[in-house]
Enzyme design. Sequence first.
Site, mmCIF file in Angstrom:
data_model
loop_
_atom_site.group_PDB
_atom_site.id
_atom_site.type_symbol
_atom_site.label_atom_id
_atom_site.label_comp_id
_atom_site.label_asym_id
_atom_site.label_seq_id
_atom_site.Cartn_x
_atom_site.Cartn_y
_atom_site.Cartn_z
ATOM 1 N N HIS A 1 -8.612 -0.038 -45.656
ATOM 2 C CA HIS A 1 -8.580 0.887 -46.787
ATOM 3 C C HIS A 1 -9.808 1.799 -46.797
ATOM 4 O O HIS A 1 -9.821 2.820 -47.461
ATOM 5 C CB HIS A 1 -8.529 0.066 -48.092
ATOM 6 C CG HIS A 1 -7.613 0.611 -49.133
ATOM 7 N ND1 HIS A 1 -6.520 1.392 -48.849
ATOM 8 C CD2 HIS A 1 -7.627 0.463 -50.483
ATOM 9 C CE1 HIS A 1 -5.902 1.697 -49.987
ATOM 10 N NE2 HIS A 1 -6.550 1.160 -50.983
ATOM 11 N N ASN B 1 -2.837 4.633 -53.950
ATOM 12 C CA ASN B 1 -3.470 4.808 -55.267
ATOM 13 C C ASN B 1 -4.543 5.884 -55.300
ATOM 14 O O ASN B 1 -4.692 6.583 -56.293
ATOM 15 C CB ASN B 1 -4.039 3.476 -55.768
ATOM 16 C CG ASN B 1 -2.937 2.504 -56.128
ATOM 17 O OD1 ASN B 1 -1.829 2.899 -56.486
ATOM 18 N ND2 ASN B 1 -3.220 1.221 -56.013
ATOM 19 N N ASN C 1 -8.973 3.864 -56.852
ATOM 20 C CA ASN C 1 -7.991 4.255 -57.869
ATOM 21 C C ASN C 1 -8.452 5.397 -58.762
ATOM 22 O O ASN C 1 -7.673 5.907 -59.564
ATOM 23 C CB ASN C 1 -7.607 3.047 -58.721
ATOM 24 C CG ASN C 1 -6.968 1.957 -57.875
ATOM 25 O OD1 ASN C 1 -6.752 2.119 -56.680
ATOM 26 N ND2 ASN C 1 -6.670 0.837 -58.489
ATOM 27 N N TYR D 1 -15.832 -4.578 -49.109
ATOM 28 C CA TYR D 1 -14.834 -3.615 -48.637
ATOM 29 C C TYR D 1 -15.230 -2.933 -47.323
ATOM 30 O O TYR D 1 -14.437 -2.227 -46.729
ATOM 31 C CB TYR D 1 -14.597 -2.532 -49.694
ATOM 32 C CG TYR D 1 -14.058 -3.076 -50.985
ATOM 33 C CD1 TYR D 1 -12.773 -3.599 -51.058
ATOM 34 C CD2 TYR D 1 -14.838 -3.092 -52.137
ATOM 35 C CE1 TYR D 1 -12.270 -4.117 -52.241
ATOM 36 C CE2 TYR D 1 -14.343 -3.603 -53.327
ATOM 37 C CZ TYR D 1 -13.055 -4.116 -53.379
ATOM 38 O OH TYR D 1 -12.568 -4.624 -54.549
ATOM 39 N N ASP E 1 -6.222 6.187 -45.351
ATOM 40 C CA ASP E 1 -5.479 5.213 -44.541
ATOM 41 C C ASP E 1 -3.995 5.353 -44.872
ATOM 42 O O ASP E 1 -3.643 5.692 -45.997
ATOM 43 C CB ASP E 1 -5.964 3.789 -44.841
ATOM 44 C CG ASP E 1 -5.786 3.385 -46.296
ATOM 45 O OD1 ASP E 1 -4.956 2.506 -46.587
ATOM 46 O OD2 ASP E 1 -6.487 3.959 -47.171
#
Length: 186
Positions: A20, A112, A66, A15, A91
């Site tokens: 994100h 989320n 999340n 990631y 973001d």
Amino acid sequence: MKYLIVGLGNIGPEYKDTRHNIGFMILDEMAKQEGTQFHNMRLAYYTEVSHKGRMLHLIKPTTYMNLSGKALSYWMQQLKIPVENVLVLVDDLALPFGTLRLKPKGSAAGHNGLKHIEQVLGHNNYARLRFGISNNYPKGRQVDYVLSGFDHDEQPELPALMDRSIEMIKSFAAVGSELTMTRFNK
């Protein structure tokens, strides 16, 4: 005066540097500029920075996007920081790339991380710094898009945008959201 600055993102090398994870990227740059390092603590990577007599507690939740609210809530309670001194870096697909917007409150807009924070807090009255990543993806490919890296034409602009984001964070702590919005939201 204490402030909690929450950079949203996902942990793990897959990631790193994705759209994100812009919240993580901004806080990493801020820590680097301030000569401090993050430490893996309960539910988050944590460090602190002093600015104009105020203490900024920076966290990058390790709960994954999340469940971001879990880390935010824990650190708010742990450090006894009121919600009006919390700023979430996130973001935003609804804003063109490079657009930075500070908002004192607002909807989760399908994000989320923000949805979970709202669920945990029971309201959406917390400030957020929205970093525009645009919505340049084919229908149904939103997840792939936010979890991909910035485009080659976007990458050269990132350092200046992250510096501006850091200025906005410091301004939020120094003068509050209203004056920061007046000064930076163009």
